[in-house]
Design a protein around this motif. Structure first.
Motif, mmCIF file in Angstrom:
data_model
loop_
_atom_site.group_PDB
_atom_site.id
_atom_site.type_symbol
_atom_site.label_atom_id
_atom_site.label_comp_id
_atom_site.label_asym_id
_atom_site.label_seq_id
_atom_site.Cartn_x
_atom_site.Cartn_y
_atom_site.Cartn_z
ATOM 1 N N LYS A 146 5.786 -12.114 -2.586
ATOM 2 C CA LYS A 146 6.589 -10.886 -2.672
ATOM 3 C C LYS A 146 5.878 -9.685 -2.060
ATOM 4 O O LYS A 146 6.494 -8.651 -1.818
ATOM 5 C CB LYS A 146 6.938 -10.580 -4.122
ATOM 6 N N ILE A 147 4.592 -9.809 -1.835
ATOM 7 C CA ILE A 147 3.808 -8.698 -1.285
ATOM 8 C C ILE A 147 3.891 -8.734 0.233
ATOM 9 O O ILE A 147 3.453 -9.692 0.876
ATOM 10 C CB ILE A 147 2.343 -8.782 -1.758
ATOM 11 N N LYS A 148 4.466 -7.705 0.805
ATOM 12 C CA LYS A 148 4.691 -7.658 2.260
ATOM 13 C C LYS A 148 3.519 -6.935 2.935
ATOM 14 O O LYS A 148 3.610 -5.777 3.318
ATOM 15 C CB LYS A 148 6.010 -6.969 2.572
ATOM 16 N N LEU B 24 8.618 2.202 -7.873
ATOM 17 C CA LEU B 24 9.452 2.595 -9.006
ATOM 18 C C LEU B 24 10.460 1.518 -9.386
ATOM 19 O O LEU B 24 10.855 1.418 -10.550
ATOM 20 C CB LEU B 24 10.201 3.898 -8.687
ATOM 21 N N ASP B 25 10.886 0.732 -8.414
ATOM 22 C CA ASP B 25 11.956 -0.227 -8.688
ATOM 23 C C ASP B 25 11.577 -1.682 -8.449
ATOM 24 O O ASP B 25 12.431 -2.558 -8.411
ATOM 25 C CB ASP B 25 13.190 0.121 -7.855
ATOM 26 N N TRP B 26 10.273 -1.985 -8.288
ATOM 27 C CA TRP B 26 9.886 -3.385 -8.097
ATOM 28 C C TRP B 26 8.400 -3.566 -8.378
ATOM 29 O O TRP B 26 7.621 -2.611 -8.371
ATOM 30 C CB TRP B 26 10.177 -3.848 -6.668
ATOM 31 N N SER B 27 8.018 -4.785 -8.629
ATOM 32 C CA SER B 27 6.609 -5.179 -8.675
ATOM 33 C C SER B 27 6.545 -6.675 -8.382
ATOM 34 O O SER B 27 7.542 -7.389 -8.567
ATOM 35 C CB SER B 27 5.994 -4.880 -10.046
ATOM 36 N N PRO B 28 5.420 -7.175 -7.917
ATOM 37 C CA PRO B 28 5.329 -8.613 -7.629
ATOM 38 C C PRO B 28 5.628 -9.477 -8.852
ATOM 39 O O PRO B 28 6.129 -10.589 -8.725
ATOM 40 C CB PRO B 28 3.877 -8.789 -7.169
ATOM 41 N N GLU B 29 5.328 -8.956 -10.051
ATOM 42 C CA GLU B 29 5.503 -9.756 -11.268
ATOM 43 C C GLU B 29 6.906 -9.666 -11.861
ATOM 44 O O GLU B 29 7.129 -10.131 -12.989
ATOM 45 C CB GLU B 29 4.497 -9.322 -12.350
ATOM 46 N N ASP B 30 7.865 -9.073 -11.132
ATOM 47 C CA ASP B 30 9.230 -8.979 -11.651
ATOM 48 C C ASP B 30 9.700 -10.337 -12.166
ATOM 49 O O ASP B 30 9.589 -11.353 -11.469
ATOM 50 C CB ASP B 30 10.193 -8.498 -10.554
ATOM 51 N N GLY B 31 10.247 -10.349 -13.372
ATOM 52 C CA GLY B 31 10.705 -11.589 -13.980
ATOM 53 C C GLY B 31 9.747 -12.159 -14.997
ATOM 54 O O GLY B 31 10.116 -13.035 -15.780
ATOM 55 N N PHE B 32 8.505 -11.644 -15.011
ATOM 56 C CA PHE B 32 7.533 -12.131 -16.001
ATOM 57 C C PHE B 32 7.878 -11.592 -17.382
ATOM 58 O O PHE B 32 8.252 -10.435 -17.531
ATOM 59 C CB PHE B 32 6.117 -11.690 -15.624
ATOM 60 N N ALA C 189 -5.319 -16.318 -2.811
ATOM 61 C CA ALA C 189 -4.047 -17.035 -2.750
ATOM 62 C C ALA C 189 -3.287 -16.757 -1.469
ATOM 63 O O ALA C 189 -2.542 -17.608 -0.986
ATOM 64 C CB ALA C 189 -3.180 -16.654 -3.954
ATOM 65 N N LYS C 190 -3.499 -15.559 -0.877
ATOM 66 C CA LYS C 190 -2.665 -15.180 0.263
ATOM 67 C C LYS C 190 -3.428 -14.447 1.375
ATOM 68 O O LYS C 190 -3.472 -14.904 2.507
ATOM 69 C CB LYS C 190 -1.516 -14.305 -0.246
ATOM 70 N N LYS D 89 -6.242 -0.722 -5.785
ATOM 71 C CA LYS D 89 -6.282 -0.625 -4.329
ATOM 72 C C LYS D 89 -4.983 -1.168 -3.737
ATOM 73 O O LYS D 89 -4.386 -2.088 -4.283
ATOM 74 C CB LYS D 89 -7.472 -1.417 -3.777
ATOM 75 N N GLY D 90 -4.588 -0.616 -2.609
ATOM 76 C CA GLY D 90 -3.437 -1.153 -1.898
ATOM 77 C C GLY D 90 -2.124 -0.474 -2.202
ATOM 78 O O GLY D 90 -1.107 -0.799 -1.582
ATOM 79 N N GLY D 91 -2.120 0.476 -3.145
ATOM 80 C CA GLY D 91 -0.923 1.264 -3.418
ATOM 81 C C GLY D 91 0.294 0.423 -3.767
ATOM 82 O O GLY D 91 0.202 -0.667 -4.355
ATOM 83 N N GLU D 92 1.460 0.910 -3.385
ATOM 84 C CA GLU D 92 2.726 0.250 -3.740
ATOM 85 C C GLU D 92 2.905 -1.083 -3.020
ATOM 86 O O GLU D 92 3.631 -1.955 -3.505
ATOM 87 C CB GLU D 92 3.902 1.184 -3.436
ATOM 88 N N THR D 93 2.256 -1.262 -1.878
ATOM 89 C CA THR D 93 2.354 -2.541 -1.167
ATOM 90 C C THR D 93 1.891 -3.686 -2.048
ATOM 91 O O THR D 93 2.485 -4.772 -2.050
ATOM 92 C CB THR D 93 1.514 -2.505 0.126
ATOM 93 N N ILE D 94 0.844 -3.452 -2.821
ATOM 94 C CA ILE D 94 0.282 -4.488 -3.685
ATOM 95 C C ILE D 94 0.887 -4.453 -5.083
ATOM 96 O O ILE D 94 1.334 -5.471 -5.614
ATOM 97 C CB ILE D 94 -1.256 -4.335 -3.785
ATOM 98 N N TRP D 95 0.920 -3.275 -5.691
ATOM 99 C CA TRP D 95 1.225 -3.154 -7.113
ATOM 100 C C TRP D 95 2.695 -2.872 -7.411
ATOM 101 O O TRP D 95 3.109 -2.937 -8.567
ATOM 102 C CB TRP D 95 0.354 -2.077 -7.742
ATOM 103 N N GLY D 96 3.488 -2.554 -6.394
ATOM 104 C CA GLY D 96 4.900 -2.289 -6.619
ATOM 105 C C GLY D 96 5.208 -0.808 -6.741
ATOM 106 O O GLY D 96 4.316 0.036 -6.854
#
Length: 467
Positions: A462-464, A154-162, A382-383, A145-152
């Motif tokens: 990171k989720i806007k 093609l070029d980003w995701s909230p978990e970037d760096g994991f 959390a948010k 649910k929430g599409g790219e706003t939540i899950w990221g």
């Protein structure tokens, strides 16, 4: 709690209302026979989504709802202790509905391809599994649910760096290794694009977003020119034989699907399944929660399209395991053609560069409880529900309680008293202690407030999302 599909809509609604009415009556009886003390409700897994649905249903007037009124939850519920809650869905549901696979099937295919790729045993088993799971509308409630706003995207995701190793580094950190002469060499971390939930080919999964040329699939012409095509394959539950080569190629030519295009993907490959499921579930984000359309029950199990009850003294807990690699994205390929076959399968040969890679057997892994990623279990508390937000207008207090997975040290422990796994966490002593203390009257602050081992708070920032 799990609701299965019934073909007749009126019968489905009648069954739903009977089940929800029993829950309402049981909670009212519990409160009435315990001196007016409010109940602590403990949903697990998919039951978390259905209790979220219940809290809207019980407030809503008849005949759509239970007629309890806007203060029913405030009067009857002290706390909701959600265990392993897939609030925002699970990528695992995508793979299950798309190709009847998950990590375990992909691993089994890699070990014994002659079995799972044989028409007699493997392909027939997967086809029958797909026919079955695509009749379970409850499975569709688990789509992200929430599409790219939540899950990221093609070029980003909230978990970037994991990174899938015990010590996590930031994206721009480098790892020091040694060459054949023992001299230190810098090795840059392997890129992980979690936002690409389905990628056709490892090269697509790893390529810069600017290098991915996507050919639109939504209006592609489907054809019935598949080899081995015959009328016996035209099954309403799989629908794949109606795609034809034109439809199959259109899907693979799109190359990478994010959570924003996954719903369109299923509308293309299984339109009848989605038409049936869309009566009961929705996967978007509400612009205006006061819009009368959100009074329809199909939105009530999506926390991004509904408000928490008007219950400022009710507490909401997200309690879940962490520290176990959990399915987050997939590398796919086209299947070898066979009679009545499923045209897409996880590419089990797609592997990361070393043992610390997040890519194993065609599946990208992130942090979670082996079934639900941290992002889905933790973000709302959390948010999005933290403090007074448009999703939590009365300001019910929310807490994140994570339980770091520790496998059993010996056979006498059974599944483990410190397990964070999705089902085994029910035997986690620390979780049980928290539940007992809450049931005995302790508040979230009294049991220690938030208990966090993951990066859920950093990822949530990171989720806007408009709150």
């Amino acid at each position: 709690m799990m609701l299965c599909h019934v073909s007749n809509l009126n019968r489905h609604l009648q069954t739903r209302d009977q089940t929800l009415s029993r829950i309402k009556s049981n909670i009212e009886l519990l409160v009435a026979t315990n001196g007016g003390n409010r109940a602590v409700v403990i949903p697990h897994s998919m039951g978390v989504l259905y209790f979220l649905h219940f809290m809207k249903w019980v407030e809503a007037p008849s005949p759509m709802g239970g007629g309890g009124g806007p203060d029913w939850c405030a009067k009857h519920i002290k706390a909701v202790a959600n265990i392993g809650g897939p609030f925002l869905g699970v990528p695992k549901a995508v793979a299950g509905l798309f190709s009847s696979e998950a990590k375990d099937v992909a691993v089994a295919r890699a070990i014994a391809p002659e079995m799972l790729d044989s028409d007699f045993l493997g392909l027939q088993t997967l086809r029958h599994l797909m026919r079955m799971t695509r009749t379970w509308d409850s499975t569709m409630s688990m789509l992200p649910k929430g599409g790219e706003t939540i899950w990221g995207g093609l070029d980003w995701s909230p978990e970037d760096g994991f990174e899938c190793k015990s010590k996590k580094r930031k994206t721009n950190d480098s790892e020091v290794s040694k060459d054949v002469h023992g001299e230190p060499v810098e090795v840059n971390p392997e890129p992980v694009n979690f936002g690409r939930m389905v990628s056709f080919g490892k090269d697509v999964a790893e390529a810069p977003a600017s290098n991915i040329e996507q050919i639109e699939f939504r209006d592609a012409v489907k054809g019935n020119n598949l080899a081995h095509s015959n009328t016996s394959c035209r099954d309403v539950w799989t629908e794949y034989q109606e795609l034809g080569w034109g439809g199959i190629k259109a899907v693979s030519d799109y190359k990478a699907f994010t959570a924003g295009s996954i719903i369109d993907l299923f509308n293309f490959v299984a339109p009848r399944m989605m038409q049936r499921g869309s009566v009961h579930f929705s996967y978007g984000i509400a612009d205006n929660l006061d819009d009368p359309k959100y009074g329809h029950y199909k939105y009530w199990s999506n926390p991004l399209e509904t408000k928490l009850p008007n219950a400022p003294k009710m507490e909401i807990f997200s309690m879940y395991g962490v520290g176990i690699p959990t399915e987050r994205a997939y590398v796919y390929k086209l299947s070898p053609q066979a009679e009545c076959y499923i045209p897409f399968q996880i590419d089990a040969s797609a592997e990361g560069g070393d043992e610390n890679s997040c890519l194993k057997g065609g599946v990208y892994m992130s942090n979670g409880d082996e079934t639900v990623p941290v992002l889905s279990s933790g973000y709302m508390c959390a948010k999005a529900w933290r403090g007074k937000t448009r999703f939590n207008p009365s300001g019910s207090k929310t807490y994140v309680r994570e339980y770091n997975h520790s496998p059993p040290s010996n056979l006498l422990e059974g599944r483990g008293t410190q397990s964070g796994a999705h089902v085994d966490i029910m035997g986690n002593f620390a979780l049980m202690e928290d539940i007992i203390r809450i049931a005995a009257g302790a508040t979230g602050e009294e049991i220690g407030g938030d208990q966090v081992y993951s990066d859920i708070f950093k990822w949530s920032e990171k989720i806007k999302l408009k709150l």
